[in-house]
Design an enzyme around this catalytic site. Structure first.
Site, PDB file in Angstrom:
ATOM      1  N   LYS A  95      -9.687   4.143   9.203  1.00  0.00           N
ATOM      2  CA  LYS A  95      -9.927   4.893   7.963  1.00  0.00           C
ATOM      3  C   LYS A  95      -8.754   5.823   7.753  1.00  0.00           C
ATOM      4  O   LYS A  95      -8.091   6.209   8.718  1.00  0.00           O
ATOM      5  CB  LYS A  95     -11.212   5.738   8.103  1.00  0.00           C
TER       6      LYS A  95
ATOM      7  N   ASP B  77     -11.674   3.864  -1.087  1.00  0.00           N
ATOM      8  CA  ASP B  77     -12.879   4.629  -0.749  1.00  0.00           C
ATOM      9  C   ASP B  77     -12.965   5.660  -1.877  1.00  0.00           C
ATOM     10  O   ASP B  77     -12.400   5.437  -2.959  1.00  0.00           O
ATOM     11  CB  ASP B  77     -12.737   5.281   0.648  1.00  0.00           C
TER      12      ASP B  77
HETATM   13  N1  GLU Z   1     -14.290   2.167   2.045  1.00  0.00           N
HETATM   14  C1  GLU Z   1     -15.178   1.056   2.185  1.00  0.00           C
HETATM   15  C2  GLU Z   1     -16.104   1.283   3.352  1.00  0.00           C
HETATM   16  O1  GLU Z   1     -16.520   2.410   3.593  1.00  0.00           O
HETATM   17  C3  GLU Z   1     -14.449  -0.282   2.181  1.00  0.00           C
HETATM   18  C4  GLU Z   1     -13.409  -0.482   3.227  1.00  0.00           C
HETATM   19  C5  GLU Z   1     -12.590  -1.760   3.061  1.00  0.00           C
HETATM   20  O2  GLU Z   1     -12.834  -2.504   2.127  1.00  0.00           O
HETATM   21  O3  GLU Z   1     -11.728  -1.981   3.916  1.00  0.00           O
HETATM   22  O4  GLU Z   1     -16.511   0.397   4.054  1.00  0.00           O
END
Ligand code: GLU
Length: 446
Positions: free
Chosen positions: A126, A166
């Site tokens: 992340k 996100d």
């Molecule tokens: N931000 C999204 C999550 O919390 C998607 C992450 C992604 O697609 O890599 O899973």
């Protein structure tokens, strides 16, 4: 509290001081896992849980950029590379003023379990910045994204670490970052997901988190021979996840009566139908305005400074952000007859709220299971990029539906309790853990 969990948490808190959201996320997982690990000592001796709670790598950097007035601005940039046991690091980037190390570590930690649950070969990561896209011009957002990617590009790659969106990062930001990566590397690769469909993106990716969250609610209801048809739903948020959860829930015969943003919520007892949802999309995605405008336009109630959990509903889909349902709100939901919660956001319920849901034996789908559809379709975008192909809408949607069913099955397998209640918290924590833990065991103490 179980003294083993207490000991484990004392160590986590000492090593990661002040990171409250990270402590909260780890504690919830530890409560499910420590008893399981005691029964499976191979994980205990290899200290798998201790290792999973320590990021493999954290990258922190300065992001300088120039605003439209010519003034230099400085933001913080981060990427947490949490776990690569089952695949390259994968997870979104969040641009929001509340972003700090603790928030991103909680999100990266959750992502490891979530990505494992999708059945796809993706590790967890992340990242993001305390940059606030709200009120910035397109040009300022572009300048920021280019500067952010100039540093991040050294650390990521299509086989190493694949960021996505996100909160605060949608198609526009992904486009600016992709453009900068391509320019720096002279490579057209699937280094980011959530791309536009003309340049390597997957159909259904924008819809995936919201659709997946509704598919998960439907799967939970099926265990009680029930469905979403005729149900009244409270949705929080009004961004990408909330919008497509509303679309799918309405399509399946439910009535969505609320949407919110950080300043308040709208209550439309008649239901947010297709046309009204198109207005929400216009207000939020094009005008980048506030949800209050919906109330003005359609003459419905707007509750300033409040969250939707005070209305009567059968189902709640929290799709805004972490810790948006507290103890009192959880009690209120139960009192008002709500018996299904499917979390579209990451950790939207506080620990006390989760306790209330489990105590009341309602259908509670935690984020790492219920919102995994987003990253799952990101995984499918990676596959399509590797094959240099793109699948039809129906094909991706079919795969998404299957993945959500598989996640639900995994939760049943590991979350079934003696009285027949399915504890999806336990099920998703153990189910997400096993695959990563076995891969870590096989790969040695690395
Ligand atoms: N931000 C999204 C999550 O919390 C998607 C992450 C992604 O697609 O890599 O899973």
């Amino acid at each position: 509290m179980d003294p083993r969990v207490e000991r484990f948490m004392a160590n986590i808190i000492a090593k990661n001081p002040g990171e409250l959201e990270f402590h909260q996320a780890v504690k919830e997982v530890a409560e499910s896992l420590i008893p399981f690990i005691e029964e499976n000592p191979k994980y205990k001796y290899a200290k798998i849980l201790e290792r999973i709670a320590e990021p493999e790598r954290i990258i922190m950097f300065r992001v300088p950029w120039t605003d439209d007035k010519g003034e230099i601005q400085i933001n913080k940039g981060y990427r947490i590379e949490m776990n690569s046991a089952i695949g390259p690091y994968k997870g979104g980037l969040r641009f929001h003023p509340t972003v700090n190390l603790g928030i991103l570590k909680f999100l990266a930690f959750e992502q490891v379990f979530k990505n494992s649950l999708t059945t796809l070969p993706i590790g967890g990561g992340k990242g993001g910045s305390d940059f606030d896209p709200k009120g910035k011009t397109d040009n300022e957002v572009m300048k920021f994204c280019q500067s952010f990617m100039t540093e991040l590009s050294r650390h990521i790659g299509p086989d190493t670490d694949i960021p996505a969106g996100d909160i605060g990062v949608g198609g526009r930001e992904i486009g600016f970052m992709f453009g900068q990566y391509k320019r720096l590397r002279n490579e057209f690769t699937g280094v980011l997901t959530g791309k536009g469909r003309e340049w390597g993106g997957s159909l259904i990716r924008p819809e995936a988190t919201g659709y997946g969250c509704v598919y998960f609610a439907q799967a939970m209801l099926q265990t009680r021979d029930d469905s979403l048809k005729g149900k009244t739903i409270a949705v929080s948020g009004s961004g990408n996840v909330a919008q497509f959860a509303t679309e799918k829930a309405t399509e399946l015969g439910a009535k969505v009566v609320t949407l919110s943003d950080s300043t308040g919520f709208i209550y439309d007892p008649g239901g947010i139908d297709r046309e009204k949802l198109a207005s929400v999309m216009e207000i939020k995605n094009i005008k980048r305005g506030r949800i209050r405008e919906y109330a003005d336009k359609f003459g419905v109630e707007y509750y300033d400074g409040k969250r939707p959990w005070i209305v009567k509903c059968d189902v709640a889909l929290p799709c805004a952000t972490e810790n948006e349902i507290n103890k009192e709100e959880a009690e209120n939901l139960i009192k008002n007859g709500c018996f299904v919660i499917s979390e579209g956001a990451n950790m939207p319920s506080t620990a006390e709220a989760v306790e209330i849901f489990l105590k009341n034996r309602i259908l509670f789908g935690p984020g790492k299971a219920a919102n995994a559809g987003g990253v799952a379709v990101s995984g499918l975008e990676m596959t399509q990029n590797s094959m240099r192909m793109s699948w039809h809408r129906e094909e991706v949607d079919q795969k998404l539906q299957q993945i959500m069913k598989d996640i639900h099955e995994t939760c049943i397998r590991f979350g079934d309790e003696k009285d027949g209640y399915i504890n999806y918290v336990k099920g998703s924590n153990i189910g997400g853990f096993v695959k990563v833990a076995d891969a870590m065991l096989a790969q040695g103490a690395v």
